[in-house]
Design an enzyme around this catalytic site. Structure first.
Site, PDB file in Angstrom:
ATOM      1  N   GLY A 226     -18.037  -4.853  25.939  1.00  0.00           N
ATOM      2  CA  GLY A 226     -18.545  -3.725  26.260  1.00  0.00           C
ATOM      3  C   GLY A 226     -20.040  -3.751  26.468  1.00  0.00           C
ATOM      4  O   GLY A 226     -20.679  -4.826  26.299  1.00  0.00           O
ATOM      5  N   PRO A 228     -24.088  -2.950  26.728  1.00  0.00           N
ATOM      6  CA  PRO A 228     -25.219  -3.208  25.432  1.00  0.00           C
ATOM      7  C   PRO A 228     -25.403  -1.850  24.734  1.00  0.00           C
ATOM      8  O   PRO A 228     -25.352  -0.601  25.734  1.00  0.00           O
ATOM      9  CB  PRO A 228     -26.466  -3.488  26.038  1.00  0.00           C
ATOM     10  CG  PRO A 228     -26.392  -3.266  27.388  1.00  0.00           C
ATOM     11  CD  PRO A 228     -24.757  -3.352  27.869  1.00  0.00           C
ATOM     12  N   GLY A 229     -25.688  -1.625  23.419  1.00  0.00           N
ATOM     13  CA  GLY A 229     -25.819  -0.425  22.997  1.00  0.00           C
ATOM     14  C   GLY A 229     -24.742   0.452  22.565  1.00  0.00           C
ATOM     15  O   GLY A 229     -24.883   1.820  22.272  1.00  0.00           O
ATOM     16  N   GLY A 231     -22.407   0.239  20.442  1.00  0.00           N
ATOM     17  CA  GLY A 231     -22.061   0.080  18.785  1.00  0.00           C
ATOM     18  C   GLY A 231     -21.100  -0.966  18.471  1.00  0.00           C
ATOM     19  O   GLY A 231     -20.477  -0.643  17.250  1.00  0.00           O
ATOM     20  N   THR A 233     -22.071  -3.822  17.134  1.00  0.00           N
ATOM     21  CA  THR A 233     -22.569  -4.183  15.600  1.00  0.00           C
ATOM     22  C   THR A 233     -22.202  -3.449  14.603  1.00  0.00           C
ATOM     23  O   THR A 233     -21.783  -3.485  13.433  1.00  0.00           O
ATOM     24  CB  THR A 233     -23.861  -4.541  15.563  1.00  0.00           C
ATOM     25  OG1 THR A 233     -24.306  -5.537  16.619  1.00  0.00           O
ATOM     26  CG2 THR A 233     -24.585  -4.993  14.499  1.00  0.00           C
ATOM     27  N   GLU A 451     -36.783  14.709  48.353  1.00  0.00           N
ATOM     28  CA  GLU A 451     -35.913  15.075  47.280  1.00  0.00           C
ATOM     29  C   GLU A 451     -35.164  16.084  47.364  1.00  0.00           C
ATOM     30  O   GLU A 451     -34.022  16.141  47.055  1.00  0.00           O
ATOM     31  CB  GLU A 451     -36.880  15.045  46.130  1.00  0.00           C
ATOM     32  CG  GLU A 451     -37.861  13.704  45.658  1.00  0.00           C
ATOM     33  CD  GLU A 451     -37.135  12.708  45.240  1.00  0.00           C
ATOM     34  OE1 GLU A 451     -35.784  12.781  44.914  1.00  0.00           O
ATOM     35  OE2 GLU A 451     -37.588  11.428  45.414  1.00  0.00           O
ATOM     36  N   HIS A 454     -31.911  15.190  48.981  1.00  0.00           N
ATOM     37  CA  HIS A 454     -30.941  14.638  47.949  1.00  0.00           C
ATOM     38  C   HIS A 454     -30.318  15.961  47.250  1.00  0.00           C
ATOM     39  O   HIS A 454     -29.137  15.879  47.149  1.00  0.00           O
ATOM     40  CB  HIS A 454     -31.443  13.758  46.798  1.00  0.00           C
ATOM     41  CG  HIS A 454     -31.781  12.248  47.443  1.00  0.00           C
ATOM     42  ND1 HIS A 454     -30.993  11.606  47.939  1.00  0.00           N
ATOM     43  CD2 HIS A 454     -33.014  11.762  47.298  1.00  0.00           C
ATOM     44  CE1 HIS A 454     -31.591  10.533  48.301  1.00  0.00           C
ATOM     45  NE2 HIS A 454     -33.033  10.404  47.960  1.00  0.00           N
TER      46      HIS A 454
END
Length: 635
Positions: A226, A228-229, A231, A233, A451, A454
């Protein structure tokens, strides 16, 4: 009878004679010894006494000058050289010693005393290697020992330090936690699929005998993949906490070492420690740091890496039983791992840890906000969850923390909705910079047109929720059109991807429509549009010619040769999308003009302003408006 008596007396006489001779010898020896003790009879006797009883010389210490004077005046009878002193006996019966550590005087003076003389010295010199004189006692002796040892201390410290460092390299820093982690699966929000896949692992660690009784081979390892970050760990810690198991956390680079063979010892030490304290969860973060084995290793580093992988494979399901030991590895690049590690029997489960969905993000925001002082009444967590589509739990935690930093900077005592909205922009795009001070009025207007293009295309096509338009530079961007998705998407239709391309090309087409030429501000938009279009024609079968062959099926060497045709099709697709985008903006040029004016005047325009303008225009095709988008914007 007479002869028998004579024989008996003869035997008795012999015994008496032997006893007499023994007594006489003992008396003579005692007299000689006593005589030698009182006064040396010769130089040989003095040397003998030095060797047998040096304590008589140890009572008096004199300096070397006295010894040299006695030698010069020929008053010396005998000299004994020991390891740490020189014993001197004079002809008048005096006894003393001279301290001679490291044999300075014995080598430089005594051994050269006869040089230049016509006859040999009249005293005897004897080497007494087994004799030692305690020249110093008490504190002075200790200071002398310390002084003599000072020269050896640096070398000794260097040796000890080197041995300690090598031992640390061999063992590494894999230490068991004193207690299992105080966590469970309930403490991990989301990741339902990963939790379900870990249920068998939890059951094994709780009751391994239930597996062995049925003859079932227990799971050996889990590979979590997956971004990074997400979950990974935290899930591994929760697994250990659920089972009451110890937790060892290392990284893939843990096994690398400066010394050849130290990496293999680290692998052995890791599993030996885990088996001793089972149940244990060994967590290897960034497992792709182990790399993969190479054929024909070109150097010692490659050979060492191969040996580390081989030892890890052997430890996982080789000659040792790993009952109660589970290896959990996490990586963002599973393809970089060795194939032998990924096969069943090593990593039995490959668990995909996905990003949280809208409901999970809602719970995560509520969890983190409960830990900080906030005005919960005016905070819409549903809107925050919608604004953060595609963000990891780590990013959500950072948003809440960033909101606290913004509140502190503004002097507020509590976090409110404005702080969280600003934090979302900071994390997604970047903080507001001072670049607007260097832009002139014409450049600000061009940024506003870009902008606005967009935002208007996104609102007309329903390609997301237009939250905000701004010409305030953030991060590396000179302006921003904040467009979010109403829900998480895992599958995209061709029409949806075409809308994404039109939104990306909307800024450039708006510039072409108003100014007649584009600027360099569209570089990043073109790069992302080119990536999406190439994916559409080369992998997804969305090309205009209906080509269904995917370049992903080709080996890397051959894929490069076929890319030219895919680039031509992607460019044709972009040209078609670009023409449609320009036509859409041309039909709604009045809306573009009004949004640009409002942007240059206020610098920031909410998305509701654009939706209101679209509703007022009667010439807009109703099918282009998405009712769900309008409802979300109105809310």
């Amino acid at each position: 009878m007479k002869s028998g008596k004579n024989r008996r007396w003869t035997r008795r006489g012999r015994r008496l004679l032997l006893i007499a001779f023994a007594a006489l010898a003992a008396v003579m020896i005692a007299m000689v010894t006593a005589g030698k003790a009182d006064k040396p009879s010769s130089q040989t006797g003095i040397v003998y006494q030095m060797r047998q009883d040096p304590s008589r010389w140890a009572r008096t210490e004199k300096d070397a000058s006295r010894m040299l004077a006695d030698i010069h005046d020929k008053r010396v009878a005998a000299i004994g050289v020991t390891l740490d002193a020189i014993l001197v006996s004079t002809k008048d019966g005096a006894r003393y010693f001279v301290t001679d550590r490291f044999a300075v005087f014995s080598q430089s003076l005594l051994l050269n005393a006869g040089k230049g003389q016509s006859s040999a010295p009249d005293y005897q010199i004897a080497w007494l290697p087994n004799v030692s004189i305690g020249t110093q006692t008490g504190l002075s002796s200790l200071l002398t020992v310390l002084r003599d040892s000072a020269g050896m201390l640096p070398s000794l410290l260097m040796l000890v330090l080197m041995l300690w460092y090598m031992r640390r390299e061999m063992k590494g820093d894999a230490t068991l936690l004193g207690e299992p982690p105080d966590m469970s699966f309930d403490d991990v929000i989301g990741a339902g699929e990963a939790k379900a896949a870990l249920e068998d692992i939890k059951a094994y660690l709780r009751d391994p005998k239930s597996f062995t009784k049925m003859g079932i081979r227990p799971p050996c390892g889990v590979l979590m993949t997956g971004g990074p970050g997400v979950g990974k760990t935290r899930l591994a810690q929760a697994l250990a906490g659920e089972c009451g198991a110890h937790f060892i956390a290392i990284t893939g680079s843990y096994f690398s070492a400066k010394y050849y063979g130290a990496g293999i010892q680290k692998v052995k030490h890791l599993f030996r420690t885990a088996r001793k304290h089972s149940p244990v969860v060994i967590f290897i973060d960034e497992a792709d740091g182990l790399a993969a084995r190479t054929n024909g290793a070109s150097g010692s580093a490659d050979a060492e890496s191969n040996r580390i992988i081989n030892q890890l494979l052997a430890e996982m399901d080789g000659f040792e039983q790993n009952e109660g030991v589970i290896l959990v590895a996490a990586t963002n690049f599973p393809e970089n791992l060795d194939e032998a590690l990924r096969r069943p029997g090593r990593f039995d489960r490959i668990v995909q840890v996905r990003l949280p969905d809208v409901s999970d993000r809602l719970k995560i925001f509520e969890y983190y906000l409960s830990k900080l002082p906030s005005r919960a009444a005016n905070i819409d967590c549903d809107r925050l969850a919608r604004l953060t589509v595609g963000m990891s739990p780590a990013a959500l935690s950072m948003i809440v923390n960033q909101a606290g930093l913004i509140a502190r900077k503004q002097g507020a005592s509590m976090i409110d909705a404005d702080h969280l909205s600003e934090a979302v922009k900071v994390v997604r795009i970047g903080d507001v910079t001072g670049a607007q001070k260097s832009l002139d009025a014409e450049e600000v207007r061009r940024v506003g047109v870009h902008e606005a293009g967009h935002g208007i295309v996104a609102a007309l096509l329903g390609a997301g929720v237009l939250e905000e338009l701004t010409v305030l530079p953030r991060g590396g961007a000179l302006g921003m059109a904040l467009i979010t998705k109403p829900q998480d998407k895992h599958l995209y239709r061709r029409s949806e991807l075409e809308k994404e391309l039109m939104v990306l090309l909307g800024g450039r087409n708006a510039e072409m429509l108003v100014f007649g030429e584009a600027s360099s501000g569209a570089a990043q938009d073109l790069q992302e549009a080119s990536r999406i279009s190439l994916e559409m024609v080369s992998r997804l079968g969305f090309g205009s010619e209906g080509n269904l062959f995917s370049l992903a099926a080709l080996p890397r060497d051959n894929a490069g040769r076929q890319i030219d045709r895919a680039v031509e099709q992607a460019n044709a697709l972009l040209n078609d999308i670009n023409a449609r985008c320009f036509e859409l903006l041309e039909r709604n040029q009045s809306i573009l003009h009004e949004v640009t004016l409002e942007l240059t005047r206020t610098e920031t325009v909410p998305g509701a302003f654009v939706y209101d303008l679209i509703r007022k225009r009667q010439g807009v095709e109703p099918l282009l408006l998405d009712p769900t988008i309008n409802q979300s914007a109105a809310a």
